[in-house]
Design a protein around this motif. Sequence first.
Motif, PDB file in Angstrom:
ATOM      1  N   VAL A 111       0.803  -1.102   0.104  1.00  0.00           N
ATOM      2  CA  VAL A 111      -0.083  -0.076   0.117  1.00  0.00           C
ATOM      3  C   VAL A 111       0.951   1.333   0.047  1.00  0.00           C
ATOM      4  N   VAL A 112       0.368   2.183  -0.706  1.00  0.00           N
ATOM      5  CA  VAL A 112       1.146   3.517  -0.713  1.00  0.00           C
ATOM      6  C   VAL A 112       0.246   4.308  -0.259  1.00  0.00           C
ATOM      7  N   VAL A 113       0.752   5.291   0.798  1.00  0.00           N
ATOM      8  CA  VAL A 113       0.055   6.113   1.553  1.00  0.00           C
ATOM      9  C   VAL A 113       0.588   7.620   1.159  1.00  0.00           C
ATOM     10  N   SER A 114      -0.363   8.451   0.666  1.00  0.00           N
ATOM     11  CA  SER A 114       0.018   9.800   0.011  1.00  0.00           C
ATOM     12  C   SER A 114      -0.871  10.878   0.297  1.00  0.00           C
ATOM     13  N   ASP A 115      -0.393  11.910   0.438  1.00  0.00           N
ATOM     14  CA  ASP A 115      -1.170  13.121   0.842  1.00  0.00           C
ATOM     15  C   ASP A 115      -1.783  13.888  -0.493  1.00  0.00           C
ATOM     16  N   GLN A 116      -1.412  13.070  -1.542  1.00  0.00           N
ATOM     17  CA  GLN A 116      -2.069  13.869  -2.789  1.00  0.00           C
ATOM     18  C   GLN A 116      -3.843  13.433  -2.818  1.00  0.00           C
ATOM     19  N   PRO A 117      -4.310  13.958  -3.630  1.00  0.00           N
ATOM     20  CA  PRO A 117      -5.946  13.817  -3.770  1.00  0.00           C
ATOM     21  C   PRO A 117      -6.196  12.477  -4.460  1.00  0.00           C
ATOM     22  N   LYS A 118      -7.338  11.689  -3.994  1.00  0.00           N
ATOM     23  CA  LYS A 118      -7.455  10.613  -4.540  1.00  0.00           C
ATOM     24  C   LYS A 118      -7.620  10.818  -6.292  1.00  0.00           C
ATOM     25  N   SER A 119      -7.361   9.613  -7.002  1.00  0.00           N
ATOM     26  CA  SER A 119      -7.505   9.835  -8.543  1.00  0.00           C
ATOM     27  C   SER A 119      -8.832  10.121  -8.855  1.00  0.00           C
ATOM     28  N   ASP A 120      -9.889   9.483  -7.791  1.00  0.00           N
ATOM     29  CA  ASP A 120     -11.314   9.982  -8.385  1.00  0.00           C
ATOM     30  C   ASP A 120     -11.882  11.268  -7.879  1.00  0.00           C
ATOM     31  N   THR A 121     -11.024  12.082  -7.254  1.00  0.00           N
ATOM     32  CA  THR A 121     -11.270  13.213  -7.264  1.00  0.00           C
ATOM     33  C   THR A 121     -11.109  14.312  -8.218  1.00  0.00           C
ATOM     34  N   SER A 122     -12.240  14.948  -8.726  1.00  0.00           N
ATOM     35  CA  SER A 122     -12.250  15.747  -9.887  1.00  0.00           C
ATOM     36  C   SER A 122     -12.778  17.123  -9.630  1.00  0.00           C
ATOM     37  N   ILE A 123     -12.550  17.808 -10.611  1.00  0.00           N
ATOM     38  CA  ILE A 123     -13.272  19.293 -10.479  1.00  0.00           C
ATOM     39  C   ILE A 123     -13.954  19.363 -11.834  1.00  0.00           C
ATOM     40  N   ALA A 124     -14.981  20.306 -11.722  1.00  0.00           N
ATOM     41  CA  ALA A 124     -15.992  20.613 -12.852  1.00  0.00           C
ATOM     42  C   ALA A 124     -15.984  22.248 -13.407  1.00  0.00           C
ATOM     43  N   ILE A 125     -15.630  22.493 -14.323  1.00  0.00           N
ATOM     44  CA  ILE A 125     -15.582  23.773 -14.699  1.00  0.00           C
ATOM     45  C   ILE A 125     -16.744  24.021 -15.886  1.00  0.00           C
ATOM     46  N   GLU A 126     -17.516  25.060 -15.561  1.00  0.00           N
ATOM     47  CA  GLU A 126     -18.377  25.509 -16.637  1.00  0.00           C
ATOM     48  C   GLU A 126     -18.033  26.677 -17.325  1.00  0.00           C
ATOM     49  N   LEU A 127     -18.047  26.411 -18.826  1.00  0.00           N
ATOM     50  CA  LEU A 127     -17.553  27.452 -19.503  1.00  0.00           C
ATOM     51  C   LEU A 127     -18.623  28.352 -19.907  1.00  0.00           C
ATOM     52  N   VAL A 128     -18.369  29.506 -20.373  1.00  0.00           N
ATOM     53  CA  VAL A 128     -19.237  30.420 -20.937  1.00  0.00           C
ATOM     54  C   VAL A 128     -20.489  29.866 -21.915  1.00  0.00           C
TER      55      VAL A 128
END
Length: 65
Positions: free
Chosen positions: A19-36
Amino acid sequence: MAGTISERDGESSPSFVPVVVSDQPKSDTSIAIELVGGQVLKLPASTPAAWLAELVLALEARPER
């Protein structure tokens, strides 16, 4: 059908998985940006901010006539 997992798998001792413990966000963490125009970009939270800014500028650029 075997009664226990060890009977089913034929193992008598526990197995360990690295197991690797990391302080990086989970790979399933995402952001959504709505364009104009209403389009939505869904990207990993680990996306570099500079690259994201370039992408948004390119997508939002209006073609010159």
